[in-house]
Scaffold this motif. Structure first.
Motif, short mmCIF file in Angstrom:
data_model
loop_
_atom_site.label_atom_id
_atom_site.label_comp_id
_atom_site.label_asym_id
_atom_site.label_seq_id
_atom_site.Cartn_x
_atom_site.Cartn_y
_atom_site.Cartn_z
N ALA A 35 0.85 -1.19 0.00
CA ALA A 35 0.00 0.00 0.00
C ALA A 35 0.88 1.23 0.00
CB ALA A 35 -0.92 0.00 1.22
N SER A 36 0.40 2.31 -0.63
CA SER A 36 1.20 3.51 -0.76
C SER A 36 0.76 4.63 0.18
CB SER A 36 1.15 4.02 -2.21
OG SER A 36 -0.18 4.31 -2.60
N ASP A 37 -0.31 4.40 0.96
CA ASP A 37 -0.73 5.38 1.96
C ASP A 37 -1.58 4.66 3.00
OD1 ASP A 37 -3.63 5.51 1.24
OD2 ASP A 37 -2.85 6.43 -0.60
N GLY A 38 -1.91 5.38 4.07
CA GLY A 38 -2.62 4.75 5.17
C GLY A 38 -4.01 4.26 4.81
N ARG A 39 -4.72 5.04 4.02
CA ARG A 39 -6.07 4.63 3.65
C ARG A 39 -6.05 3.33 2.85
NH1 ARG A 39 -9.51 9.30 1.08
NH2 ARG A 39 -8.93 10.17 3.12
N GLU A 40 -5.10 3.25 1.93
CA GLU A 40 -4.96 2.02 1.14
C GLU A 40 -4.54 0.86 2.04
OE1 GLU A 40 -2.72 0.44 -2.94
OE2 GLU A 40 -2.16 2.37 -2.05
N ALA A 41 -3.73 1.15 3.05
CA ALA A 41 -3.27 0.10 3.97
C ALA A 41 -4.43 -0.55 4.70
CB ALA A 41 -2.29 0.69 4.98
N VAL A 42 -5.40 0.26 5.13
CA VAL A 42 -6.57 -0.29 5.82
C VAL A 42 -7.31 -1.25 4.90
CG1 VAL A 42 -8.76 0.29 6.91
CG2 VAL A 42 -6.77 1.75 7.31
N ALA A 43 -7.49 -0.85 3.64
CA ALA A 43 -8.20 -1.71 2.68
C ALA A 43 -7.41 -2.98 2.38
CB ALA A 43 -8.46 -0.93 1.39
N VAL A 53 2.27 -6.16 9.58
CA VAL A 53 2.25 -4.97 8.73
C VAL A 53 3.52 -4.17 9.03
CG1 VAL A 53 1.04 -2.85 8.11
CG2 VAL A 53 -0.27 -4.86 8.88
N LEU A 54 4.26 -3.81 7.99
CA LEU A 54 5.38 -2.88 8.12
C LEU A 54 4.88 -1.52 7.66
CD1 LEU A 54 8.37 -5.01 6.75
CD2 LEU A 54 7.60 -4.72 9.10
N MET A 55 4.75 -0.60 8.58
CA MET A 55 4.02 0.64 8.34
C MET A 55 4.92 1.87 8.40
SD MET A 55 0.82 1.86 7.89
CE MET A 55 -0.36 0.71 8.63
N ASP A 56 4.99 2.59 7.27
CA ASP A 56 5.61 3.91 7.28
C ASP A 56 4.67 4.85 8.04
OD1 ASP A 56 7.39 5.94 6.71
OD2 ASP A 56 6.62 6.29 4.69
N ARG A 61 -2.77 11.38 2.41
CA ARG A 61 -4.17 10.95 2.60
C ARG A 61 -4.45 10.47 4.03
NH1 ARG A 61 -7.44 7.70 -1.59
NH2 ARG A 61 -6.01 5.98 -1.12
N MET A 62 -3.70 9.50 4.53
CA MET A 62 -3.86 9.02 5.90
C MET A 62 -2.50 8.58 6.41
SD MET A 62 -6.10 5.79 7.41
CE MET A 62 -7.71 6.55 7.24
N SER A 63 -2.11 9.08 7.58
CA SER A 63 -0.79 8.76 8.12
C SER A 63 -0.73 7.33 8.62
CB SER A 63 -0.46 9.70 9.28
OG SER A 63 -1.24 9.38 10.43
N GLY A 64 0.48 6.86 8.88
CA GLY A 64 0.65 5.52 9.42
C GLY A 64 0.02 5.37 10.79
N GLU A 70 -6.86 2.69 12.98
CA GLU A 70 -8.06 2.14 12.34
C GLU A 70 -7.97 0.62 12.21
OE1 GLU A 70 -11.77 1.87 10.64
OE2 GLU A 70 -10.82 3.46 11.81
N ILE A 71 -6.81 0.12 11.80
CA ILE A 71 -6.65 -1.33 11.68
C ILE A 71 -6.81 -1.99 13.04
CG2 ILE A 71 -4.99 -3.18 11.19
CD1 ILE A 71 -3.84 -1.36 8.96
N GLY A 72 -6.19 -1.40 14.07
CA GLY A 72 -6.30 -1.94 15.42
C GLY A 72 -7.73 -1.93 15.94
N ARG A 73 -8.50 -0.89 15.55
CA ARG A 73 -9.90 -0.81 15.97
C ARG A 73 -10.70 -1.96 15.37
NH1 ARG A 73 -14.64 0.76 14.22
NH2 ARG A 73 -13.84 1.32 12.15
#
Length: 225
Positions: A35-43, A53-56, A61-64, A70-73
């Motif tokens: 994923a290239s941003d946080g919003r895409e990472a959630v999807a 997940v290795l998260m920058d 759009r959405m920070s790490g 959001e993923i943790g929620r």
């Protein structure tokens, strides 16, 4: 046991490509999504359900931090490791509060990143040494908290000599493997000591153990190198 499935999140394509090649050359690891941003990472997390997940952190759009929150929620058991260029506690603390199981800087050696993934899956809270030292110093140098009512102070049994030695090495930012080597014991023994310490202090993670160790005076700023 199947391969460790990884979701790589970074807004720089060259970084994602580097991770893909790094883990592609290591047995038992597999990059299953990017994923290239946080919003895409959630999807992507919802689609791939990776093991790690290795998260920058700093992305459009959405920070790490927002993505990890959001993923943790949605998935409380998600294992996420922040991997970023920023070593400042201004980034570290929000990432850990958002649910990061560890925090590594991008200049870490390849073997440290690989070990960090394993440590995160083993609930060992991988932290780059300079992050661990900075976090420990911050805890040690923080102003004392206001006195709490006696009823809120949880009594605990004092650590044994070996548990104290583990605490001292933990304050130096050493991994379980390095602590085991320093003490000439197995990693399983180190984990057992940490588990006993956690039971005594009423917490689970390495970082929580270290925080309470400072607060109770079990280690001091002088322990940090």
């Amino acid at each position: 046991m199947g391969k460790i499935r990884i979701l790589v999140v970074d807004d720089e394509a060259v970084v994602r490509d580097a991770y893909r090649h790094l883990f592609g050359d290591v047995e038992d690891y597999e990059v299953v999504a990017e994923a290239s941003d946080g919003r895409e990472a959630v999807a992507r997390y919802e689609e791939a359900r990776p093991d790690v997940v290795l998260m920058d952190l700093k992305m459009p759009r959405m920070s790490g931090v927002e993505a990890m929150t959001e993923i943790g929620r949605q998935h409380p058991d998600a294992c996420m490791v922040a991997v970023t260029s920023f070593a400042s506690l201004d980034y570290v603390v929000p990432a850990l509060r958002a649910g990061a199981a560890g925090y590594l800087v991008k200049d870490a050696a390849a073997e440290d990143l690989i070990d960090g993934v394993r440590q995160a899956l083993a609930d060992e809270m991988p932290l780059s040494p300079r992050i661990s030292r900075a976090l420990a110093r911050s805890i040690a140098e923080a102003p004392p908290e206001p006195p709490r009512p006696k009823a809120s102070l949880a009594p605990f049994a004092s650590p044994t000599a070996r548990e104290q030695e583990v605490l001292d090495h933990l304050a130096e930012g050493l991994s379980n493997r390095d602590i085991a080597a320093m003490m000439c014991i197995s990693e399983a023994a180190v984990k057992a000591h940490l588990r006993h310490l956690g039971d005594k202090l009423g917490v689970r993670s390495r970082t929580q153990i270290l925080v309470l160790a400072y607060r109770h005076g079990l280690v001091s700023a002088g322990s940090v190198r």
